[in-house]
Scaffold this active site. Sequence first.
Site, PDB file in Angstrom:
ATOM      1  N   SER A 154     -20.680  37.958 -30.619  1.00  6.69           N
ATOM      2  CA  SER A 154     -19.964  36.839 -30.015  1.00  6.69           C
ATOM      3  C   SER A 154     -19.608  37.403 -28.547  1.00  6.69           C
ATOM      4  CB  SER A 154     -18.494  36.638 -30.934  1.00  6.69           C
ATOM      5  OG  SER A 154     -17.818  35.973 -29.869  1.00  6.69           O
ATOM      6  N   SER A 155     -19.623  36.597 -27.665  1.00  8.92           N
ATOM      7  CA  SER A 155     -19.267  37.065 -26.381  1.00  8.92           C
ATOM      8  C   SER A 155     -17.977  37.668 -26.229  1.00  8.92           C
ATOM      9  CB  SER A 155     -19.235  35.880 -25.358  1.00  8.92           C
ATOM     10  OG  SER A 155     -18.402  34.822 -25.865  1.00  8.92           O
ATOM     11  N   CYS A 156     -16.964  37.564 -27.357  1.00  8.06           N
ATOM     12  CA  CYS A 156     -15.758  38.397 -27.399  1.00  8.06           C
ATOM     13  C   CYS A 156     -16.084  39.773 -27.210  1.00  8.06           C
ATOM     14  CB  CYS A 156     -15.102  37.960 -28.646  1.00  8.06           C
ATOM     15  SG  CYS A 156     -14.546  36.250 -28.668  1.00  8.06           S
ATOM     16  N   TYR A 183     -11.116  41.073 -33.997  1.00  9.89           N
ATOM     17  CA  TYR A 183     -12.370  40.324 -34.271  1.00  9.89           C
ATOM     18  C   TYR A 183     -13.561  41.168 -33.303  1.00  9.89           C
ATOM     19  CZ  TYR A 183     -15.564  36.116 -33.833  1.00  9.89           C
ATOM     20  OH  TYR A 183     -16.755  35.147 -33.862  1.00  9.89           O
ATOM     21  N   LYS A 223     -17.031  42.975 -34.470  1.00 10.76           N
ATOM     22  CA  LYS A 223     -18.475  42.360 -33.976  1.00 10.76           C
ATOM     23  C   LYS A 223     -19.283  43.562 -33.377  1.00 10.76           C
ATOM     24  CE  LYS A 223     -18.419  38.315 -35.289  1.00 10.76           C
ATOM     25  NZ  LYS A 223     -19.814  37.474 -35.867  1.00 10.76           N
ATOM     26  N   HIS A 278     -11.267  25.887 -32.175  1.00 12.86           N
ATOM     27  CA  HIS A 278     -11.595  26.326 -30.816  1.00 12.86           C
ATOM     28  C   HIS A 278     -11.481  25.291 -29.923  1.00 12.86           C
ATOM     29  CE1 HIS A 278     -14.252  29.286 -33.188  1.00 12.86           C
ATOM     30  NE2 HIS A 278     -13.902  29.886 -31.989  1.00 12.86           N
TER      31      HIS A 278
END
Length: 307
Positions: A103-105, A132, A136, A176
């Site tokens: 994920s871009s997080c 999170y 990831k 979201h």
Amino acid sequence: MRIFLTGGRGMVGRNFTEHAAAVGHDILAPTSAELDLLDARAVNDWVQQQQPDVVVHAAGRVGGIQANMRDPVAFLTENLDMGRNVVLAARRAGVPRLLNLGSSCMYPRNAPNPLAEQTVLTGELEPTNEGYALAKIMIARLCDYIGRENPSLQYRTLIPCNLYGRHDKFDPKHSHLVPAVIHKIHEAKSAGRDEVDIWGSGKVRREFMYAGDLADCMWRALDHFDTLPLYLNVGLGSDLSILDYYHAVARIVGFEGKFVHDLTKPEGMAQKLVDTTRLQTWGWRATTSLESGIAQTYQFYLEGRQA
Ligand SMILES: NC(=O)c1ccc[n+]([C@@H]2O[C@H](COP(=O)([O-])OP(=O)(O)OC[C@H]3O[C@@H](n4cnc5c(N)ncnc54)[C@H](OP(=O)(O)O)[C@@H]3O)[C@@H](O)[C@H]2O)c1
Ligand SMILES: C[C@@H]1O[C@H](OP(=O)(O)OP(=O)(O)OC[C@H]2O[C@@H](n3cnc4c(=O)[nH]c(N)nc43)[C@H](O)[C@@H]2O)[C@@H](O)[C@H](O)[C@@H]1O
């Protein structure tokens, strides 16, 4: 291909199985009730027994900014444990290929935008989804290490930007941005209210891709596995402000009221736009416009309300 798909009932999983390219493949997609991915032994036994050609890991505990802030322990531990169990079971069974969803997080909060793959682990993470993101990053790194120790195992990570689409979650506790806005604006219009609240200033920026496009990219990845880099961003290469998303949904739902800002609500990263240079070189791009994606997602939302 015999594919073990985790998270087959989730938004990404359903878009993957509903894609035209799925026809003719043997997709094994147990639900969490059939196979709890938090149970390492059950996952090991299952993968040993089924002997898939490839694993697509699309399960996880997933939610918007408030869900992440409310429950960082579960977001960290469940994503870590599921990822670890799935990846290690694949390695133990000798499954040669695994497609992991990041994920871009995963990118540092202060990394320069657009966020390039090589900036993972170069700075501190965004606090609203740190748990999170840590999970990831660890699973993406685990995939790298496995390939380093045993180059015959190709375990790769796609790093999608924010997603929305059919099979999304519309419950405000978990949603979201895009599904949250669809639900809010639809409710306001149905109740004859002429005001909708926006969390925050509306000025921060997000990159939202239609989940059907991500599914298309995932199928291309399976078909061209040998060409996949260790990490590949999957995004549009452009972003919009939060306010732009509210306006886009309002146009599709037909809401003509006004927006007010709730500045007590969290905003998270100021910008989270992924660098698509590697993706373009690899030869893929998204094709669904925001208007078409929102219209299809709104249709799905309406069907769910009638059911
Ligand atoms: N949504 C986004 O904006 C976004 C953006 C970037 C990356 N991603 C990544 O894409 C992947 C899929 O996200 P999504 O949006 O499709 O999530 P989702 O709709 O919430 O689906 C998650 C899936 O994970 C499964 N799952 C959860 N706990 C499980 C467990 N203990 N055992 C087995 N299965 C379990 C659920 O299975 P059941 O339904 O059977 O319970 C569900 O199908 C995740 O890795 C996520 O991090 C998502
Ligand atoms: C991809 C996802 O990104 C997530 O970060 P993140 O983009 O901030 O998550 P979202 O919840 O999609 O978007 C949050 C942004 O939209 C604004 N926003 C405005 N109105 C609303 C609303 O009604 N609901 C929601 N949810 N937001 C709203 C919010 O202030 C923040 O700037 C991570 O927390 C997850 O872990 C996940 O990885």
